[in-house]
Design a protein around this motif. Sequence first.
Motif, PDB file in Angstrom:
ATOM      1  N   ALA A  73       9.648 -11.656 -53.368  1.00  0.00           N
ATOM      2  CA  ALA A  73       9.393 -11.488 -54.795  1.00  0.00           C
ATOM      3  C   ALA A  73      10.372 -10.494 -55.410  1.00  0.00           C
ATOM      4  O   ALA A  73      10.873 -10.696 -56.526  1.00  0.00           O
ATOM      5  CB  ALA A  73       7.952 -11.031 -55.027  1.00  0.00           C
ATOM      6  N   LEU A  74      10.660  -9.411 -54.689  1.00  0.00           N
ATOM      7  CA  LEU A  74      11.620  -8.426 -55.188  1.00  0.00           C
ATOM      8  C   LEU A  74      13.006  -9.038 -55.305  1.00  0.00           C
ATOM      9  O   LEU A  74      13.698  -8.861 -56.319  1.00  0.00           O
ATOM     10  CB  LEU A  74      11.656  -7.211 -54.259  1.00  0.00           C
ATOM     11  CG  LEU A  74      12.670  -6.123 -54.626  1.00  0.00           C
ATOM     12  CD1 LEU A  74      12.379  -5.551 -56.006  1.00  0.00           C
ATOM     13  CD2 LEU A  74      12.671  -5.018 -53.565  1.00  0.00           C
ATOM     14  N   ALA A  75      13.436  -9.782 -54.283  1.00  0.00           N
ATOM     15  CA  ALA A  75      14.755 -10.419 -54.317  1.00  0.00           C
ATOM     16  C   ALA A  75      14.850 -11.409 -55.471  1.00  0.00           C
ATOM     17  O   ALA A  75      15.857 -11.440 -56.202  1.00  0.00           O
ATOM     18  CB  ALA A  75      15.033 -11.124 -52.988  1.00  0.00           C
ATOM     19  N   ASP A  76      13.813 -12.201 -55.675  1.00  0.00           N
ATOM     20  CA  ASP A  76      13.821 -13.185 -56.763  1.00  0.00           C
ATOM     21  C   ASP A  76      13.857 -12.489 -58.121  1.00  0.00           C
ATOM     22  O   ASP A  76      14.550 -12.936 -59.048  1.00  0.00           O
ATOM     23  CB  ASP A  76      12.592 -14.084 -56.673  1.00  0.00           C
ATOM     24  CG  ASP A  76      12.646 -15.056 -55.507  1.00  0.00           C
ATOM     25  OD1 ASP A  76      13.738 -15.202 -54.917  1.00  0.00           O
ATOM     26  OD2 ASP A  76      11.609 -15.663 -55.191  1.00  0.00           O
ATOM     27  N   ASP A  77      13.100 -11.400 -58.259  1.00  0.00           N
ATOM     28  CA  ASP A  77      13.072 -10.681 -59.525  1.00  0.00           C
ATOM     29  C   ASP A  77      14.437 -10.066 -59.829  1.00  0.00           C
ATOM     30  O   ASP A  77      14.923 -10.122 -60.972  1.00  0.00           O
ATOM     31  CB  ASP A  77      11.998  -9.594 -59.475  1.00  0.00           C
ATOM     32  CG  ASP A  77      11.773  -8.932 -60.819  1.00  0.00           C
ATOM     33  OD1 ASP A  77      10.946  -9.459 -61.590  1.00  0.00           O
ATOM     34  OD2 ASP A  77      12.424  -7.911 -61.104  1.00  0.00           O
ATOM     35  N   SER A  94      15.982 -12.069 -45.933  1.00  0.00           N
ATOM     36  CA  SER A  94      15.806 -12.895 -44.748  1.00  0.00           C
ATOM     37  C   SER A  94      15.064 -12.093 -43.701  1.00  0.00           C
ATOM     38  O   SER A  94      15.414 -10.931 -43.431  1.00  0.00           O
ATOM     39  CB  SER A  94      17.168 -13.345 -44.200  1.00  0.00           C
ATOM     40  OG  SER A  94      17.033 -13.883 -42.899  1.00  0.00           O
ATOM     41  N   ALA A  95      14.054 -12.696 -43.100  1.00  0.00           N
ATOM     42  CA  ALA A  95      13.305 -12.014 -42.046  1.00  0.00           C
ATOM     43  C   ALA A  95      14.197 -11.709 -40.854  1.00  0.00           C
ATOM     44  O   ALA A  95      13.947 -10.758 -40.106  1.00  0.00           O
ATOM     45  CB  ALA A  95      12.123 -12.874 -41.615  1.00  0.00           C
ATOM     46  N   ASP A  96      15.252 -12.485 -40.675  1.00  0.00           N
ATOM     47  CA  ASP A  96      16.160 -12.282 -39.550  1.00  0.00           C
ATOM     48  C   ASP A  96      17.170 -11.178 -39.818  1.00  0.00           C
ATOM     49  O   ASP A  96      17.799 -10.663 -38.904  1.00  0.00           O
ATOM     50  CB  ASP A  96      16.919 -13.570 -39.220  1.00  0.00           C
ATOM     51  CG  ASP A  96      15.978 -14.686 -38.783  1.00  0.00           C
ATOM     52  OD1 ASP A  96      14.929 -14.365 -38.200  1.00  0.00           O
ATOM     53  OD2 ASP A  96      16.283 -15.851 -39.047  1.00  0.00           O
ATOM     54  N   GLY A  97      17.358 -10.882 -41.120  1.00  0.00           N
ATOM     55  CA  GLY A  97      18.305  -9.838 -41.487  1.00  0.00           C
ATOM     56  C   GLY A  97      19.712 -10.121 -41.035  1.00  0.00           C
ATOM     57  O   GLY A  97      20.441  -9.233 -40.613  1.00  0.00           O
ATOM     58  N   ASP A  98      20.123 -11.418 -41.133  1.00  0.00           N
ATOM     59  CA  ASP A  98      21.424 -11.817 -40.582  1.00  0.00           C
ATOM     60  C   ASP A  98      22.409 -12.217 -41.665  1.00  0.00           C
ATOM     61  O   ASP A  98      23.239 -13.082 -41.478  1.00  0.00           O
ATOM     62  CB  ASP A  98      21.253 -12.975 -39.601  1.00  0.00           C
ATOM     63  CG  ASP A  98      20.585 -14.199 -40.251  1.00  0.00           C
ATOM     64  OD1 ASP A  98      20.178 -14.086 -41.422  1.00  0.00           O
ATOM     65  OD2 ASP A  98      20.482 -15.236 -39.575  1.00  0.00           O
ATOM     66  N   ALA A  99      22.322 -11.560 -42.814  1.00  0.00           N
ATOM     67  CA  ALA A  99      23.217 -11.914 -43.920  1.00  0.00           C
ATOM     68  C   ALA A  99      24.657 -11.607 -43.558  1.00  0.00           C
ATOM     69  O   ALA A  99      24.952 -10.586 -42.949  1.00  0.00           O
ATOM     70  CB  ALA A  99      22.838 -11.134 -45.169  1.00  0.00           C
ATOM     71  N   PRO A 100      25.615 -12.495 -43.929  1.00  0.00           N
ATOM     72  CA  PRO A 100      27.022 -12.231 -43.665  1.00  0.00           C
ATOM     73  C   PRO A 100      27.560 -11.105 -44.533  1.00  0.00           C
ATOM     74  O   PRO A 100      26.990 -10.782 -45.563  1.00  0.00           O
ATOM     75  CB  PRO A 100      27.708 -13.562 -44.008  1.00  0.00           C
ATOM     76  CG  PRO A 100      26.765 -14.234 -44.933  1.00  0.00           C
ATOM     77  CD  PRO A 100      25.392 -13.790 -44.549  1.00  0.00           C
ATOM     78  N   ILE A 101      28.637 -10.509 -44.113  1.00  0.00           N
ATOM     79  CA  ILE A 101      29.238  -9.400 -44.834  1.00  0.00           C
ATOM     80  C   ILE A 101      30.240  -9.930 -45.863  1.00  0.00           C
ATOM     81  O   ILE A 101      30.908 -10.928 -45.659  1.00  0.00           O
ATOM     82  CB  ILE A 101      29.967  -8.458 -43.848  1.00  0.00           C
ATOM     83  CG1 ILE A 101      28.985  -7.979 -42.773  1.00  0.00           C
ATOM     84  CG2 ILE A 101      30.583  -7.274 -44.557  1.00  0.00           C
ATOM     85  CD1 ILE A 101      27.798  -7.224 -43.285  1.00  0.00           C
ATOM     86  N   ALA A 102      30.320  -9.225 -46.971  1.00  0.00           N
ATOM     87  CA  ALA A 102      31.220  -9.655 -48.038  1.00  0.00           C
ATOM     88  C   ALA A 102      32.671  -9.567 -47.601  1.00  0.00           C
ATOM     89  O   ALA A 102      33.050  -8.691 -46.837  1.00  0.00           O
ATOM     90  CB  ALA A 102      31.015  -8.791 -49.272  1.00  0.00           C
ATOM     91  N   GLY A 268      20.836  -4.152 -45.726  1.00  0.00           N
ATOM     92  CA  GLY A 268      19.839  -3.643 -44.801  1.00  0.00           C
ATOM     93  C   GLY A 268      18.436  -4.142 -45.055  1.00  0.00           C
ATOM     94  O   GLY A 268      18.117  -4.646 -46.144  1.00  0.00           O
ATOM     95  N   ASP A 269      17.590  -4.026 -44.037  1.00  0.00           N
ATOM     96  CA  ASP A 269      16.181  -4.434 -44.118  1.00  0.00           C
ATOM     97  C   ASP A 269      16.026  -5.892 -44.504  1.00  0.00           C
ATOM     98  O   ASP A 269      15.034  -6.269 -45.151  1.00  0.00           O
ATOM     99  CB  ASP A 269      15.407  -3.546 -45.094  1.00  0.00           C
ATOM    100  CG  ASP A 269      15.286  -2.107 -44.604  1.00  0.00           C
ATOM    101  OD1 ASP A 269      15.234  -1.916 -43.379  1.00  0.00           O
ATOM    102  OD2 ASP A 269      15.255  -1.188 -45.436  1.00  0.00           O
ATOM    103  N   GLY A 270      16.997  -6.713 -44.144  1.00  0.00           N
ATOM    104  CA  GLY A 270      16.918  -8.140 -44.433  1.00  0.00           C
ATOM    105  C   GLY A 270      17.432  -8.529 -45.802  1.00  0.00           C
ATOM    106  O   GLY A 270      17.504  -9.719 -46.116  1.00  0.00           O
ATOM    107  N   PHE A 271      17.810  -7.564 -46.637  1.00  0.00           N
ATOM    108  CA  PHE A 271      18.289  -7.857 -47.986  1.00  0.00           C
ATOM    109  C   PHE A 271      19.803  -8.026 -47.998  1.00  0.00           C
ATOM    110  O   PHE A 271      20.538  -7.355 -47.256  1.00  0.00           O
ATOM    111  CB  PHE A 271      17.915  -6.734 -48.955  1.00  0.00           C
ATOM    112  CG  PHE A 271      16.479  -6.728 -49.373  1.00  0.00           C
ATOM    113  CD1 PHE A 271      16.058  -7.449 -50.483  1.00  0.00           C
ATOM    114  CD2 PHE A 271      15.541  -6.011 -48.655  1.00  0.00           C
ATOM    115  CE1 PHE A 271      14.725  -7.444 -50.871  1.00  0.00           C
ATOM    116  CE2 PHE A 271      14.206  -5.999 -49.023  1.00  0.00           C
ATOM    117  CZ  PHE A 271      13.797  -6.722 -50.141  1.00  0.00           C
ATOM    118  N   SER A 272      20.264  -8.922 -48.855  1.00  0.00           N
ATOM    119  CA  SER A 272      21.692  -9.086 -49.109  1.00  0.00           C
ATOM    120  C   SER A 272      21.880  -9.387 -50.587  1.00  0.00           C
ATOM    121  O   SER A 272      20.962  -9.863 -51.259  1.00  0.00           O
ATOM    122  CB  SER A 272      22.281 -10.220 -48.266  1.00  0.00           C
ATOM    123  OG  SER A 272      21.691 -11.463 -48.603  1.00  0.00           O
TER     124      SER A 272
END
Length: 317
Positions: A73-77, A94-102, A268-272
Amino acid sequence: MPNTLRRAAALLIGAVLAAAVHAADTGPRGHVDAVADAIADHYFDAARGQRIADDLRRDADAGRFDALQDPVALADDLTARLRPLDRHFRVRWSADGDAPIAGAPGPRRPMEPSTSGGIVKVEVLPGNIGYLQLDQFAHFDFDDAQAPARKAIDAALAQLSATDSMIVDVRNNRGGSPHMVGYLVSAFVAASADPYNRFHTRTRTFSEAPAKRYAHPRTDVPLYVLINAKTGSAAESFAYTLKSAGRATVIGQPSAGAANPGGIIDIGDGFSVFVSNGTPINPNTGGNWEATGVAPDVAVAPETALDVALLRARKNG
Protein backbone atom coordinates in the motif's frame (compact mmCIF):
# COMPACT_ATOMS: atom_id res chain seq x y z
CA MET A 1 41.74 14.68 26.00
CA PRO A 2 42.63 17.61 23.66
CA ASN A 3 39.72 19.75 22.48
CA THR A 4 40.18 18.65 18.86
CA LEU A 5 39.87 15.00 19.87
CA ARG A 6 36.82 15.75 22.01
CA ARG A 7 35.14 17.50 19.07
CA ALA A 8 36.00 14.63 16.74
CA ALA A 9 34.67 12.09 19.21
CA ALA A 10 31.46 14.07 19.67
CA LEU A 11 30.95 14.28 15.93
CA LEU A 12 31.57 10.54 15.53
CA ILE A 13 29.12 9.69 18.33
CA GLY A 14 26.53 12.00 16.81
CA ALA A 15 26.92 10.39 13.40
CA VAL A 16 26.59 6.90 14.87
CA LEU A 17 23.46 7.88 16.81
CA ALA A 18 21.93 9.49 13.71
CA ALA A 19 22.63 6.36 11.66
CA ALA A 20 21.13 4.19 14.39
CA VAL A 21 17.96 6.29 14.49
CA HIS A 22 17.67 6.11 10.69
CA ALA A 23 18.27 2.35 10.67
CA ALA A 24 15.70 1.84 13.41
CA ASP A 25 13.04 3.79 11.53
CA THR A 26 11.86 1.08 9.18
CA GLY A 27 8.26 2.29 9.29
CA PRO A 28 6.68 4.41 6.56
CA ARG A 29 8.68 7.51 7.45
CA GLY A 30 11.97 5.65 7.08
CA HIS A 31 10.98 4.16 3.74
CA VAL A 32 9.78 7.52 2.42
CA ASP A 33 13.06 9.06 3.52
CA ALA A 34 14.95 6.38 1.58
CA VAL A 35 12.87 7.10 -1.53
CA ALA A 36 13.57 10.81 -1.10
CA ASP A 37 17.31 10.13 -0.79
CA ALA A 38 17.30 8.12 -4.04
CA ILE A 39 15.51 10.88 -5.91
CA ALA A 40 17.72 13.64 -4.51
CA ASP A 41 20.87 11.68 -5.38
CA HIS A 42 19.96 10.39 -8.85
CA TYR A 43 17.22 12.43 -10.57
CA PHE A 44 18.59 14.01 -13.76
CA ASP A 45 17.54 17.53 -12.70
CA ALA A 46 19.36 17.90 -9.39
CA ALA A 47 17.45 20.98 -8.24
CA ARG A 48 14.06 19.52 -9.09
CA GLY A 49 15.02 16.18 -7.56
CA GLN A 50 15.88 17.96 -4.31
CA ARG A 51 12.54 19.79 -4.31
CA ILE A 52 10.64 16.53 -4.86
CA ALA A 53 12.64 14.89 -2.07
CA ASP A 54 12.04 17.81 0.30
CA ASP A 55 8.29 17.69 -0.38
CA LEU A 56 8.19 13.96 0.37
CA ARG A 57 10.07 14.40 3.64
CA ARG A 58 7.85 17.29 4.68
CA ASP A 59 4.74 15.20 4.11
CA ALA A 60 6.28 12.24 5.94
CA ASP A 61 7.15 14.43 8.93
CA ALA A 62 3.53 15.64 8.97
CA GLY A 63 2.34 12.03 9.25
CA ARG A 64 1.00 11.81 5.70
CA PHE A 65 2.15 8.18 5.28
CA ASP A 66 1.94 6.89 8.86
CA ALA A 67 -1.22 4.85 8.31
CA LEU A 68 0.35 2.94 5.39
CA GLN A 69 1.90 0.11 7.38
CA ASP A 70 1.35 -2.40 4.56
CA PRO A 71 4.44 -2.13 2.29
CA VAL A 72 2.48 -2.73 -0.92
CA ALA A 73 0.00 0.00 0.00
CA LEU A 74 2.85 2.39 0.80
CA ALA A 75 4.61 1.62 -2.50
CA ASP A 76 1.39 2.12 -4.47
CA ASP A 77 0.64 5.38 -2.68
CA LEU A 78 4.13 6.74 -3.34
CA THR A 79 3.90 5.72 -7.00
CA ALA A 80 0.56 7.53 -7.37
CA ARG A 81 2.08 10.56 -5.67
CA LEU A 82 5.22 10.64 -7.84
CA ARG A 83 3.98 9.57 -11.29
CA PRO A 84 2.46 12.98 -12.17
CA LEU A 85 5.92 14.47 -11.62
CA ASP A 86 7.67 12.00 -13.94
CA ARG A 87 5.91 9.14 -15.70
CA HIS A 88 8.81 6.79 -14.98
CA PHE A 89 8.66 7.19 -11.19
CA ARG A 90 7.62 3.87 -9.70
CA VAL A 91 7.98 2.51 -6.17
CA ARG A 92 7.71 -1.23 -5.66
CA TRP A 93 7.95 -3.65 -2.78
CA SER A 94 9.05 -7.26 -3.09
CA ALA A 95 9.03 -9.82 -0.30
CA ASP A 96 12.22 -11.23 -1.80
CA GLY A 97 13.94 -7.86 -1.72
CA ASP A 98 15.71 -8.66 -4.99
CA ALA A 99 15.27 -5.40 -6.87
CA PRO A 100 17.99 -4.68 -9.47
CA ILE A 101 20.34 -1.75 -8.99
CA ALA A 102 20.02 1.38 -11.08
CA GLY A 103 22.37 1.93 -13.97
CA ALA A 104 23.15 4.83 -16.27
CA PRO A 105 20.53 5.96 -18.77
CA GLY A 106 20.05 3.19 -21.26
CA PRO A 107 17.41 0.50 -21.24
CA ARG A 108 14.10 2.02 -20.21
CA ARG A 109 13.33 -1.10 -18.21
CA PRO A 110 15.44 -4.10 -17.15
CA MET A 111 15.93 -6.13 -20.31
CA GLU A 112 16.07 -9.90 -20.46
CA PRO A 113 18.22 -11.51 -23.18
CA SER A 114 16.09 -11.85 -26.30
CA THR A 115 16.52 -14.12 -29.28
CA SER A 116 13.50 -12.59 -31.03
CA GLY A 117 14.53 -8.96 -30.86
CA GLY A 118 11.11 -8.25 -29.37
CA ILE A 119 9.53 -9.27 -32.66
CA VAL A 120 6.00 -10.63 -32.38
CA LYS A 121 5.07 -10.84 -36.04
CA VAL A 122 6.64 -10.28 -39.48
CA GLU A 123 4.28 -10.49 -42.46
CA VAL A 124 3.78 -9.31 -46.01
CA LEU A 125 0.10 -8.36 -46.07
CA PRO A 126 -2.14 -8.16 -49.17
CA GLY A 127 -1.15 -5.19 -51.30
CA ASN A 128 2.54 -5.94 -50.67
CA ILE A 129 2.48 -4.13 -47.33
CA GLY A 130 5.17 -5.02 -44.82
CA TYR A 131 4.02 -5.49 -41.22
CA LEU A 132 6.39 -5.62 -38.25
CA GLN A 133 5.01 -5.95 -34.72
CA LEU A 134 7.26 -5.44 -31.69
CA ASP A 135 6.42 -5.94 -28.02
CA GLN A 136 9.78 -4.60 -26.81
CA PHE A 137 12.96 -3.01 -28.08
CA ALA A 138 15.44 -5.73 -27.17
CA HIS A 139 18.98 -4.79 -26.25
CA PHE A 140 22.08 -5.80 -28.16
CA ASP A 141 25.72 -4.78 -28.20
CA PHE A 142 26.84 -3.22 -31.49
CA ASP A 143 30.24 -4.90 -31.12
CA ASP A 144 28.56 -8.31 -31.18
CA ALA A 145 27.76 -9.11 -34.81
CA GLN A 146 26.13 -12.36 -33.73
CA ALA A 147 23.80 -10.84 -31.12
CA PRO A 148 20.50 -12.75 -31.48
CA ALA A 149 18.36 -9.60 -31.22
CA ARG A 150 20.42 -7.85 -33.91
CA LYS A 151 20.22 -10.87 -36.21
CA ALA A 152 16.46 -11.15 -35.64
CA ILE A 153 15.71 -7.53 -36.57
CA ASP A 154 18.04 -7.72 -39.60
CA ALA A 155 16.24 -10.85 -40.79
CA ALA A 156 12.84 -9.19 -40.34
CA LEU A 157 13.86 -6.09 -42.28
CA ALA A 158 15.34 -8.24 -45.05
CA GLN A 159 12.10 -10.24 -45.29
CA LEU A 160 10.15 -6.99 -45.76
CA SER A 161 12.68 -5.22 -47.99
CA ALA A 162 10.69 -5.52 -51.22
CA THR A 163 7.36 -4.28 -49.87
CA ASP A 164 5.69 -1.19 -51.28
CA SER A 165 4.98 0.29 -47.84
CA MET A 166 5.72 -0.53 -44.20
CA ILE A 167 3.73 -0.64 -40.95
CA VAL A 168 5.55 -0.89 -37.62
CA ASP A 169 3.18 -1.75 -34.80
CA VAL A 170 4.32 -0.71 -31.30
CA ARG A 171 0.91 -0.76 -29.63
CA ASN A 172 1.30 -2.18 -26.10
CA ASN A 173 5.09 -1.98 -26.42
CA ARG A 174 6.35 -0.68 -23.05
CA GLY A 175 9.88 0.13 -24.23
CA GLY A 176 13.35 -1.30 -23.94
CA SER A 177 16.77 -0.44 -25.29
CA PRO A 178 17.81 2.79 -27.04
CA HIS A 179 20.29 0.73 -29.06
CA MET A 180 17.41 -0.99 -30.83
CA VAL A 181 15.50 2.30 -31.19
CA GLY A 182 18.38 4.03 -32.93
CA TYR A 183 19.12 1.02 -35.11
CA LEU A 184 15.52 0.59 -36.27
CA VAL A 185 15.13 4.32 -36.93
CA SER A 186 18.27 4.12 -39.08
CA ALA A 187 16.50 1.56 -41.29
CA PHE A 188 14.16 4.32 -42.52
CA VAL A 189 16.29 7.48 -42.71
CA ALA A 190 19.30 8.46 -44.79
CA ALA A 191 22.70 7.53 -43.40
CA SER A 192 23.56 11.25 -43.29
CA ALA A 193 20.39 12.18 -41.37
CA ASP A 194 20.50 12.95 -37.66
CA PRO A 195 16.97 12.85 -36.23
CA TYR A 196 18.11 11.10 -33.05
CA ASN A 197 17.28 12.24 -29.53
CA ARG A 198 20.05 13.54 -27.28
CA PHE A 199 19.92 12.38 -23.67
CA HIS A 200 21.04 14.75 -20.95
CA THR A 201 22.13 13.56 -17.50
CA ARG A 202 23.70 15.44 -14.61
CA THR A 203 27.16 14.79 -16.03
CA ARG A 204 26.98 14.10 -19.77
CA THR A 205 25.03 14.19 -23.01
CA PHE A 206 24.81 11.35 -25.52
CA SER A 207 22.86 10.58 -28.69
CA GLU A 208 20.45 7.74 -29.47
CA ALA A 209 22.14 7.47 -32.87
CA PRO A 210 23.29 3.87 -33.32
CA ALA A 211 26.98 3.05 -33.20
CA LYS A 212 26.37 1.09 -36.41
CA ARG A 213 23.50 2.03 -38.68
CA TYR A 214 21.35 -0.33 -40.69
CA ALA A 215 23.20 -1.08 -43.89
CA HIS A 216 20.31 -0.73 -46.37
CA PRO A 217 17.94 2.03 -45.21
CA ARG A 218 14.65 2.48 -47.04
CA THR A 219 14.40 6.24 -47.07
CA ASP A 220 11.41 6.55 -49.42
CA VAL A 221 9.13 3.65 -48.47
CA PRO A 222 5.82 4.96 -47.06
CA LEU A 223 5.96 4.26 -43.32
CA TYR A 224 3.18 4.02 -40.72
CA VAL A 225 3.72 3.59 -36.98
CA LEU A 226 0.87 2.35 -34.76
CA ILE A 227 0.68 3.47 -31.11
CA ASN A 228 -1.72 3.39 -28.18
CA ALA A 229 -1.86 4.47 -24.54
CA LYS A 230 0.32 1.50 -23.56
CA THR A 231 3.09 2.46 -25.95
CA GLY A 232 5.80 3.63 -23.56
CA SER A 233 9.34 4.84 -23.18
CA ALA A 234 11.64 3.50 -25.92
CA ALA A 235 8.65 2.64 -28.13
CA GLU A 236 7.52 6.25 -27.80
CA SER A 237 11.02 7.40 -28.71
CA PHE A 238 10.84 5.39 -31.94
CA ALA A 239 7.47 6.89 -32.93
CA TYR A 240 8.39 10.43 -31.83
CA THR A 241 11.73 10.44 -33.65
CA LEU A 242 10.27 9.31 -36.97
CA LYS A 243 7.26 11.62 -36.68
CA SER A 244 9.42 14.63 -35.79
CA ALA A 245 11.66 13.91 -38.77
CA GLY A 246 8.62 13.85 -41.06
CA ARG A 247 9.46 10.27 -41.91
CA ALA A 248 6.40 8.37 -40.64
CA THR A 249 2.67 8.78 -40.20
CA VAL A 250 1.73 7.89 -36.63
CA ILE A 251 -1.72 6.32 -36.19
CA GLY A 252 -3.68 5.46 -33.04
CA GLN A 253 -4.10 7.21 -29.69
CA PRO A 254 -1.65 9.31 -27.62
CA SER A 255 1.07 7.23 -26.02
CA ALA A 256 1.94 6.89 -22.32
CA GLY A 257 4.16 9.97 -22.01
CA ALA A 258 7.17 8.35 -20.32
CA ALA A 259 10.22 9.99 -21.87
CA ASN A 260 12.93 10.04 -19.21
CA PRO A 261 15.18 6.96 -18.92
CA GLY A 262 16.78 5.75 -15.74
CA GLY A 263 17.04 2.71 -13.54
CA ILE A 264 15.78 0.88 -10.49
CA ILE A 265 17.40 1.61 -7.13
CA ASP A 266 17.21 -0.88 -4.30
CA ILE A 267 16.52 1.15 -1.14
CA GLY A 268 16.30 -1.76 1.27
CA ASP A 269 13.64 -3.74 3.13
CA GLY A 270 12.26 -4.99 -0.17
CA PHE A 271 11.58 -1.50 -1.54
CA SER A 272 12.88 -0.16 -4.84
CA VAL A 273 12.26 3.01 -6.80
CA PHE A 274 12.71 3.79 -10.49
CA VAL A 275 14.40 7.17 -10.83
CA SER A 276 14.92 8.96 -14.14
CA ASN A 277 18.56 9.98 -14.48
CA GLY A 278 18.33 11.38 -18.00
CA THR A 279 15.98 13.28 -20.29
CA PRO A 280 15.81 13.32 -24.12
CA ILE A 281 15.79 16.38 -26.34
CA ASN A 282 14.81 15.91 -29.96
CA PRO A 283 16.81 17.98 -32.49
CA ASN A 284 13.74 18.71 -34.61
CA THR A 285 11.33 19.77 -31.85
CA GLY A 286 13.62 20.93 -29.07
CA GLY A 287 11.49 18.93 -26.64
CA ASN A 288 10.18 15.45 -25.92
CA TRP A 289 7.00 13.52 -25.11
CA GLU A 290 7.14 13.47 -21.30
CA ALA A 291 3.63 13.65 -19.76
CA THR A 292 1.94 14.56 -23.06
CA GLY A 293 2.73 11.36 -24.95
CA VAL A 294 3.30 11.13 -28.69
CA ALA A 295 0.36 12.73 -30.47
CA PRO A 296 -0.78 10.63 -33.45
CA ASP A 297 -1.04 12.21 -36.88
CA VAL A 298 -4.24 10.21 -37.35
CA ALA A 299 -6.19 9.81 -34.11
CA VAL A 300 -8.29 6.64 -34.10
CA ALA A 301 -9.32 3.98 -31.62
CA PRO A 302 -6.26 1.74 -31.14
CA GLU A 303 -8.13 -1.39 -32.16
CA THR A 304 -8.80 0.14 -35.59
CA ALA A 305 -5.32 1.59 -36.13
CA LEU A 306 -4.08 -1.30 -38.27
CA ASP A 307 -7.14 -1.18 -40.52
CA VAL A 308 -6.70 2.57 -41.00
CA ALA A 309 -3.01 2.14 -41.77
CA LEU A 310 -3.77 -0.59 -44.32
CA LEU A 311 -6.36 1.60 -46.08
CA ARG A 312 -3.88 4.48 -46.27
CA ALA A 313 -1.06 2.23 -47.43
CA ARG A 314 -3.16 0.74 -50.21
CA LYS A 315 -4.36 4.16 -51.31
CA ASN A 316 -1.17 6.16 -50.97
CA GLY A 317 1.53 3.54 -51.06
